[in-house]
Design a protein around this motif. Sequence first.
Motif, PDB file in Angstrom:
ATOM      1  N   SER A   9     -36.767  47.619 -22.340  1.00  0.00           N
ATOM      2  CA  SER A   9     -35.666  47.955 -21.462  1.00  0.00           C
ATOM      3  C   SER A   9     -35.617  49.641 -21.591  1.00  0.00           C
ATOM      4  O   SER A   9     -35.197  50.300 -20.705  1.00  0.00           O
ATOM      5  CB  SER A   9     -34.461  47.572 -21.755  1.00  0.00           C
ATOM      6  OG  SER A   9     -34.078  47.651 -23.383  1.00  0.00           O
ATOM      7  N   VAL A  46     -34.508  44.489 -16.776  1.00  0.00           N
ATOM      8  CA  VAL A  46     -34.467  43.260 -16.883  1.00  0.00           C
ATOM      9  C   VAL A  46     -35.018  42.208 -17.759  1.00  0.00           C
ATOM     10  O   VAL A  46     -34.097  41.215 -18.530  1.00  0.00           O
ATOM     11  CB  VAL A  46     -34.566  42.539 -15.348  1.00  0.00           C
ATOM     12  CG1 VAL A  46     -34.158  41.115 -15.334  1.00  0.00           C
ATOM     13  CG2 VAL A  46     -33.576  43.398 -14.402  1.00  0.00           C
ATOM     14  N   THR A  49     -33.492  42.980 -21.624  1.00  0.00           N
ATOM     15  CA  THR A  49     -32.040  42.630 -21.927  1.00  0.00           C
ATOM     16  C   THR A  49     -31.929  41.173 -21.687  1.00  0.00           C
ATOM     17  O   THR A  49     -32.140  40.669 -20.868  1.00  0.00           O
ATOM     18  CB  THR A  49     -31.102  43.704 -21.315  1.00  0.00           C
ATOM     19  OG1 THR A  49     -31.471  43.550 -19.969  1.00  0.00           O
ATOM     20  CG2 THR A  49     -31.392  45.356 -21.452  1.00  0.00           C
ATOM     21  N   GLU A  50     -30.725  41.159 -22.373  1.00  0.00           N
ATOM     22  CA  GLU A  50     -30.000  39.786 -22.193  1.00  0.00           C
ATOM     23  C   GLU A  50     -29.158  39.579 -20.971  1.00  0.00           C
ATOM     24  O   GLU A  50     -28.376  40.472 -20.517  1.00  0.00           O
ATOM     25  CB  GLU A  50     -29.094  39.204 -23.291  1.00  0.00           C
ATOM     26  CG  GLU A  50     -29.810  39.035 -24.563  1.00  0.00           C
ATOM     27  CD  GLU A  50     -30.602  37.813 -24.516  1.00  0.00           C
ATOM     28  OE1 GLU A  50     -30.356  36.682 -23.964  1.00  0.00           O
ATOM     29  OE2 GLU A  50     -31.673  37.794 -25.332  1.00  0.00           O
ATOM     30  N   ASN A  51     -29.662  38.955 -19.836  1.00  0.00           N
ATOM     31  CA  ASN A  51     -28.863  38.601 -18.547  1.00  0.00           C
ATOM     32  C   ASN A  51     -29.296  37.338 -17.956  1.00  0.00           C
ATOM     33  O   ASN A  51     -29.890  36.558 -18.446  1.00  0.00           O
ATOM     34  CB  ASN A  51     -29.464  39.657 -17.706  1.00  0.00           C
ATOM     35  CG  ASN A  51     -30.719  39.854 -17.307  1.00  0.00           C
ATOM     36  OD1 ASN A  51     -31.316  38.809 -17.087  1.00  0.00           O
ATOM     37  ND2 ASN A  51     -31.566  40.802 -17.828  1.00  0.00           N
ATOM     38  N   ARG A  52     -28.584  37.075 -16.895  1.00  0.00           N
ATOM     39  CA  ARG A  52     -28.783  35.822 -16.214  1.00  0.00           C
ATOM     40  C   ARG A  52     -30.068  35.509 -15.725  1.00  0.00           C
ATOM     41  O   ARG A  52     -30.547  34.206 -15.407  1.00  0.00           O
ATOM     42  CB  ARG A  52     -27.606  35.783 -15.183  1.00  0.00           C
ATOM     43  CG  ARG A  52     -26.208  35.111 -15.571  1.00  0.00           C
ATOM     44  CD  ARG A  52     -25.250  34.618 -14.423  1.00  0.00           C
ATOM     45  NE  ARG A  52     -24.651  35.872 -14.076  1.00  0.00           N
ATOM     46  CZ  ARG A  52     -24.225  35.998 -13.067  1.00  0.00           C
ATOM     47  NH1 ARG A  52     -24.113  35.171 -11.767  1.00  0.00           N
ATOM     48  NH2 ARG A  52     -23.158  37.014 -12.591  1.00  0.00           N
ATOM     49  N   ARG A  54     -32.782  36.465 -16.979  1.00  0.00           N
ATOM     50  CA  ARG A  54     -33.751  35.858 -18.062  1.00  0.00           C
ATOM     51  C   ARG A  54     -33.455  34.567 -18.533  1.00  0.00           C
ATOM     52  O   ARG A  54     -34.260  33.989 -19.165  1.00  0.00           O
ATOM     53  CB  ARG A  54     -33.480  37.123 -19.327  1.00  0.00           C
ATOM     54  CG  ARG A  54     -34.766  37.837 -19.564  1.00  0.00           C
ATOM     55  CD  ARG A  54     -34.674  38.786 -20.711  1.00  0.00           C
ATOM     56  NE  ARG A  54     -34.526  38.084 -21.765  1.00  0.00           N
ATOM     57  CZ  ARG A  54     -34.490  38.691 -23.206  1.00  0.00           C
ATOM     58  NH1 ARG A  54     -34.623  40.012 -23.040  1.00  0.00           N
ATOM     59  NH2 ARG A  54     -34.380  38.066 -24.212  1.00  0.00           N
TER      60      ARG A  54
END
Length: 123
Positions: A9, A46, A49-52, A54
Amino acid sequence: MHVSSRWFSLLGGFILAGGVLGLLSETGLARVQYAFLAAGGVLFIVGGTENRIREQVPWYQLIGLGDIAVGLGLVTSAFGDPSGTVTLTLQTTLLAAAGLALAVIGADYFLGGAYLEVPEEAP
């Protein structure tokens, strides 16, 4: 040794910034190059990082697509002479080879690491 996905990231932020700055200042084929770089930067961010997203797509597939995009940007820049002529020099050959190599590494990442060791879970 595994690299933390968070480093992707950070790298993606730099690549995205360069891609956006290039998109704002260039025209023609150079814009295609910078669009590939910007897309690769976004995919690195994307994927790192932690996200929807992923939660739906494995991190290594996002990073692999980012590598492919950056590799295609390098290939595009190798042949993106502003005069419109394509000359095969050592520089363009090496840049195109580096871009293709990065795209192949990205494809391996995307496929889960047939040749590279890619952990299932983000390190």
